[in-house]
Enzyme design. Sequence first.
Site, short mmCIF file in Angstrom:
data_model
loop_
_atom_site.label_atom_id
_atom_site.label_comp_id
_atom_site.label_asym_id
_atom_site.label_seq_id
_atom_site.Cartn_x
_atom_site.Cartn_y
_atom_site.Cartn_z
N HIS A 274 0.88 -1.18 0.00
CA HIS A 274 0.00 0.00 0.00
C HIS A 274 0.91 1.23 0.00
O HIS A 274 2.03 1.18 0.53
CB HIS A 274 -0.83 -0.05 1.29
CG HIS A 274 -1.89 0.99 1.41
ND1 HIS A 274 -1.62 2.29 1.76
CD2 HIS A 274 -3.23 0.91 1.25
CE1 HIS A 274 -2.76 2.98 1.81
NE2 HIS A 274 -3.75 2.16 1.52
N ASP B 151 3.41 -3.86 8.26
CA ASP B 151 2.17 -3.14 8.03
C ASP B 151 1.03 -4.12 8.31
O ASP B 151 0.74 -5.00 7.50
CB ASP B 151 2.14 -2.63 6.58
CG ASP B 151 0.79 -2.03 6.20
OD1 ASP B 151 -0.16 -2.13 7.01
OD2 ASP B 151 0.69 -1.48 5.09
N GLN C 268 -4.30 -4.67 7.39
CA GLN C 268 -5.29 -5.70 7.05
C GLN C 268 -5.10 -6.94 7.91
O GLN C 268 -6.07 -7.59 8.31
CB GLN C 268 -5.18 -6.08 5.56
CG GLN C 268 -5.41 -4.94 4.59
CD GLN C 268 -6.84 -4.42 4.58
OE1 GLN C 268 -7.78 -5.08 5.00
NE2 GLN C 268 -7.02 -3.19 4.11
N LYS D 3 -10.25 -0.04 10.57
CA LYS D 3 -10.41 -1.30 9.82
C LYS D 3 -10.79 -2.43 10.77
O LYS D 3 -11.28 -3.47 10.36
CB LYS D 3 -9.12 -1.66 9.09
CG LYS D 3 -8.63 -0.55 8.20
CD LYS D 3 -7.90 -1.05 7.02
CE LYS D 3 -7.19 0.09 6.32
NZ LYS D 3 -7.91 0.54 5.13
N CYS E 123 -4.73 2.32 -3.77
CA CYS E 123 -3.53 2.88 -3.12
C CYS E 123 -2.31 1.99 -3.31
O CYS E 123 -1.50 1.83 -2.38
CB CYS E 123 -3.76 3.12 -1.63
SG CYS E 123 -5.08 4.27 -1.30
#
Length: 406
Positions: free
Chosen positions: A125, A202, A205, A228, A364
């Site tokens: 991303h 990261d 998600q 999220k 993104c």
Amino acid sequence: MTDYSAVRLQSPWRKDFPALTHLREHNQTYLDSAATSQKPQAMIDNLRDYYQQGAANVHRGQYWRADTVTAAFERSREQVARWLGASAEQIVFTRGTTEALNLLAYQLESHVQPDDEIVISALEHHANLLPWQQLAQRRQARLVVLPLTAEGRLDEQAAHALITERTRILAISQLSNVLGVQLPIKALIQRAKSFGAWTVVDGAQGAVHLPETPESLGCDFYALSAHKLYGPEGIGALYGRAEAFEALTPWQFGGEMVEQAQYQKAQFRAMPMALEAGTPAIGPALGWAASLSYLQDQDLTAIAQHEHALLQQLLAGFARRPHIQLLAKPDHALASFIVSGCHSHDVSQLLSEQGVSLRSGRHCAHPLFQALGHPSALRVSLALYNDSDDLQHFFCALDNALELLQ
Ligand code: PMP
């Protein structure tokens, strides 16, 4: 393998998310949870209670409400830590994943020398690409991109070879927001660490759908966003190992992060609290903790099974439609696809007119789309509150759209 295609999957959690009822009353089907999730009643109640019972700043007032809010704020930190299998001292609040990764890209700057390498993957991303790209430019370092296989998975052999003694930072996502593939990051982290590199995950998600904890991954830092994870916007967290936080210096200066200030100099709080400057997002922190506490009261294995079954149903529906091409075979919760002969935006426009909310575009991750050779794609993303009726609505609308466009 279970065949889910004929099963009508219902979500026992759906009733806890009032927005889903409202949206269905308006014939709207929400399939964009990877962009942001809907919120449980528990979070909405918590936010209302906080503001109704009295806002107060944290860590400074000596009156009753300031004390109770400060205690609730620190319990929120403990709740986030529990979700990550960590302890409260390993968590700093940020505005979200993007801010956490930018913080690191600035505060690890002095560890990067010209010709050092910063390693990311080809599917990152922008939030886990641009901060490192900019750092590489500032330090005349090299940004190394781990390639994907033709199936859209990380090329593990190539990745292994590209992580070397020149690697200073490995920054990589756990779960792709475009392809839905889980990355085999544990081995990569181990390799990067064997060369003394900093390792950053990261988890925007992954923190939603995967049981892996930062500690089980062995990384130094892990970034996530509340919105999220069924929480409010404007807050997220950065996890760090104690020794990793020690290597950072303060990045924003002001109230809260300072121990002692004089006109010409100041002493700052110990890490990691020196990373939290100014009034934090208090209401959102409390609300996020309420969402996490709601989740922790559920059967997380049942949630994972439900999401898995829905994904299989989605993939089975795609497989029956010859014009659909998946960008990759996903592991979790989302799938991106193109429709041969049609522009994604035209399809999403027709879906939207029929009440289906999903994403179309480059999600993104512009360089990933360049690498895949597609201008854009559509993405269906799933959460615990989705059910087979949502998928049926989606496929019905898709068939109507395809009939019009082809
Ligand atoms: N990384 C990934 C994999 C994401 O999916 C997102 C959000 N789409 C981000 C980072 C950025 O998260 P935020 O905008 O909440 O900071």
